[in-house]
Design an enzyme around this catalytic site. Structure first.
Site, PDB file in Angstrom:
ATOM      1  N   CYS A  21     -16.552  -4.343  -3.534  1.00  0.00           N
ATOM      2  CA  CYS A  21     -15.928  -5.663  -3.515  1.00  0.00           C
ATOM      3  C   CYS A  21     -16.110  -6.286  -2.130  1.00  0.00           C
ATOM      4  O   CYS A  21     -16.503  -5.608  -1.171  1.00  0.00           O
ATOM      5  CB  CYS A  21     -14.442  -5.561  -3.870  1.00  0.00           C
ATOM      6  N   CYS A  24     -14.234  -4.644   0.730  1.00  0.00           N
ATOM      7  CA  CYS A  24     -14.798  -3.350   1.123  1.00  0.00           C
ATOM      8  C   CYS A  24     -16.075  -3.533   1.946  1.00  0.00           C
ATOM      9  O   CYS A  24     -16.354  -2.761   2.858  1.00  0.00           O
ATOM     10  CB  CYS A  24     -15.050  -2.474  -0.103  1.00  0.00           C
ATOM     11  N   CYS A  99     -14.449  -2.347  -8.054  1.00  0.00           N
ATOM     12  CA  CYS A  99     -15.146  -1.951  -6.828  1.00  0.00           C
ATOM     13  C   CYS A  99     -15.305  -0.436  -6.809  1.00  0.00           C
ATOM     14  O   CYS A  99     -14.356   0.288  -7.079  1.00  0.00           O
ATOM     15  CB  CYS A  99     -14.334  -2.422  -5.631  1.00  0.00           C
ATOM     16  N   CYS A 102     -12.849   0.947  -3.613  1.00  0.00           N
ATOM     17  CA  CYS A 102     -11.381   0.869  -3.613  1.00  0.00           C
ATOM     18  C   CYS A 102     -10.794   0.860  -5.008  1.00  0.00           C
ATOM     19  O   CYS A 102      -9.579   0.848  -5.163  1.00  0.00           O
ATOM     20  CB  CYS A 102     -10.911  -0.350  -2.825  1.00  0.00           C
ATOM     21  N   ASP A 334      38.946  26.381  12.620  1.00  0.00           N
ATOM     22  CA  ASP A 334      39.245  27.002  11.330  1.00  0.00           C
ATOM     23  C   ASP A 334      40.125  26.069  10.516  1.00  0.00           C
ATOM     24  O   ASP A 334      40.736  25.135  11.049  1.00  0.00           O
ATOM     25  CB  ASP A 334      39.978  28.334  11.547  1.00  0.00           C
TER      26      ASP A 334
HETATM   27 ZN    ZN Z   1     -13.205  -2.573  -2.743  1.00  0.00          ZN
END
Ligand code: ZN
Length: 519
Positions: A21, A24, A99, A102, A334
């Site tokens: 894409c 990317c 893509c 990704c 205690d």
């Molecule tokens: Zn991508």
């Protein structure tokens, strides 16, 4: 404008052809300008195509622009009967092919529609925050696909004698954050910062994670050990480790380069929110001899109602709308011991608070709410502190001094003169074997402790009040009765009679933290 350089041209072409894409492509060209990722996919695509068409040096133009070619290829694949789209969780799959790098994260989830969904969830969680940090988790096979794309780009770079490091490639995670952070910030009216205490986590899964990663298990079998709490052995950590180990040749033998087209995109997981802990501190008094410090539960059954920590922590838990709390204090008493005087320092970690800020007046109000809730305890100097400041409570705790008053019974009848011996003892060293009553939760050891000073007030022939200042961590009850010879010397031993402790109060805990809060 995309900040692409001449050297990026062949990479842009190759990656678009391979089915990456637009975002990317920018990543692999190491574009580090946030704003480049914020334009729409279509706009970035257009710019990439324009960048390629300006290539004057390129004689041979491709018949179709790469993007059109991608569409054609996928249409053909569809005709061949391959499942080009699939509906995941009822969401319609968009027409664009996914893509290869990704799997749609930077294609389909960087727009306003998805950001609005995320922000709607954040608003539903009802946190008060003035900034946020984004956390992104991605399916493990994105690392495999990333590696394949990287080898693909590296081959091209090597042919052109260029050198780029894999670390220079922008990670999917970062590109995703850069693409959406402006939209998120606007939608929630709070800036996205990298060090905010409020974290919004966006996650994705993919149906084919195991299928895509499977070859790694045959090549690097010892990277993948089944873990009880994990559904798949292909965790992001394990896959990253295997990818570091595997040689380029081995990888290329088992995995296509560039990666194959996937039949489906990633699916978003439910957005989650987490606010880092808030810490509050103060000092408490305990006025009851029937109140344990922590809930007293034996074999799953509650042995006594209430506890110091619950009485103190419940009001802050609701004020800060936190999920849980962790209580700690400077030593503990205690169940039958009161803590008087200035009180005992304590701190509470409030886990995942839905609001983190209280002003001075609100903190004061909170203290009053705690004090009004029970007459068994009382709190002072309540304040918000940092995690670091909290650790000061524990520093040098052993060297600190604690003051007590105790009601003592003696078997032998005593006179006022018998008590003189006590007042003359200073800096008495005693050896304490771990008391029988705590042996089930403390290791057996002999500890040396110091009784700094003592004084006594005669009451009647068998009773007196003992005031003593000791080193923190001294077991007072055992010092009085001797614990069957396990504490030496003991008060009974020094007075040559059997002695027992009927009541014990902590008069002061000399830890100079937290600082006093002026009224
Ligand atoms: Zn991508």
């Amino acid at each position: 404008m995309l900040s692409l350089k001449e050297k990026d041209r062949p990479i842009v072409r190759k990656l678009l052809d391979a089915g990456c894409c637009a975002r990317c492509v920018l990543r692999f060209c190491c574009v580090g300008k946030y704003s480049s990722y914020q334009s729409s996919c279509q706009d970035i695509n257009k710019e990439l195509l324009a960048f390629l068409s300006h290539d004057a040096s390129c004689q041979e133009q491709p018949e179709d622009p790469p993007c059109k070619r991608m569409k054609l290829e996928s249409a053909q694949a569809g005709e061949d009967g391959l499942p080009e789209t699939s509906a995941l969780q009822g969401e319609p799959e968009p027409q664009d092919p996914k893509c290869v790098a990704c799997l749609g994260v930077l294609q389909d989830f960087c727009d306003e529609t998805f950001v609005k969904q995320v922000c709607e969830t954040v608003r539903e969680r009802d946190y008060k925050f003035d900034s946020l940090v984004l956390a992104v988790s991605l399916p493990a096979q994105l690392s495999v696909r990333e590696h394949s794309c990287w080898l693909y780009v590296k081959k091209e770079l090597r042919e052109k004698s260029m050198c780029v490091e894999k670390e220079d490639v922008v990670q999917v995670k970062d590109a995703f954050k850069w693409a959406i952070q402006g939209l998120v910030g606007r939608e929630l009216s709070a800036p996205v910062l990298c060090n905010s205490a409020f974290e919004v986590s966006i996650g994705f899964t993919h149906a084919d994670t195991d299928k895509d990663c499977h070859f790694l298990a045959t090549v690097c079998s010892n990277c993948f050990k089944p873990a009880k709490n994990k559904a798949s052995v292909f965790t992001r950590m394990a896959v990253a480790k295997a990818l570091e180990k595997i040689s380029d040749q081995d990888f290329l033998r088992h995995y296509p380069c560039p990666p194959h087209r996937a039949s489906s995109r990633c699916t978003p997981l439910e957005t989650t929110c987490l606010h880092s802990s808030v810490f509050i501190a103060g000092r408490y008094n305990k006025f009851s001899r029937e109140l344990p410090q922590t809930p007293w539960v034996i074999d799953g059954e509650r042995r006594m109602e209430g506890s110091v920590e619950e009485l103190i922590a419940n009001p802050p838990l609701s004020s800060f709308r936190a999920d849980a709390f962790n209580f700690s204090s400077s030593g503990r008493e205690d169940v039958d011991v009161r803590t008087l005087g200035n009180g005992r320092p304590f701190a509470i970690e409030l886990v995942n608070p839905h609001r983190a800020r209280l002003n001075k007046a609100e903190v004061k109000q909170l203290q009053e709410t705690i004090n009004a809730s029970s007459d068994k305890i009382r709190v002072r100097d309540l304040q918000i502190v940092t995690r670091d400041a909290m650790s000061r409570m524990k520093v040098g705790e052993e060297e600190k001094t604690k003051s007590y008053s105790a009601l003592i019974w003696t078997k032998k009848a005593i006179t006022k003169a018998d008590l003189d011996i006590i007042g003359n003892i200073k800096e008495l060293k005693i050896d304490q074997k771990t008391p029988l009553r705590v042996l089930h939760r403390r290791p057996l050891a002999v500890r040396q402790r110091l009784i700094h000073s003592m004084s006594a007030r005669y009451l009647d022939t068998h009773h007196f009040t003992l005031l003593l200042r000791t080193q923190a961590g001294t077991y007072i009850k055992e010092f009085v009765h001797g614990d069957f010879g396990r504490t030496k010397p003991s008060l009974g031993g020094l007075m040559e009679t059997e002695a027992d402790i009927l009541e014990l109060d902590v008069e002061s805990v000399d830890v100079d933290w937290p600082p006093a809060v002026p009224e």
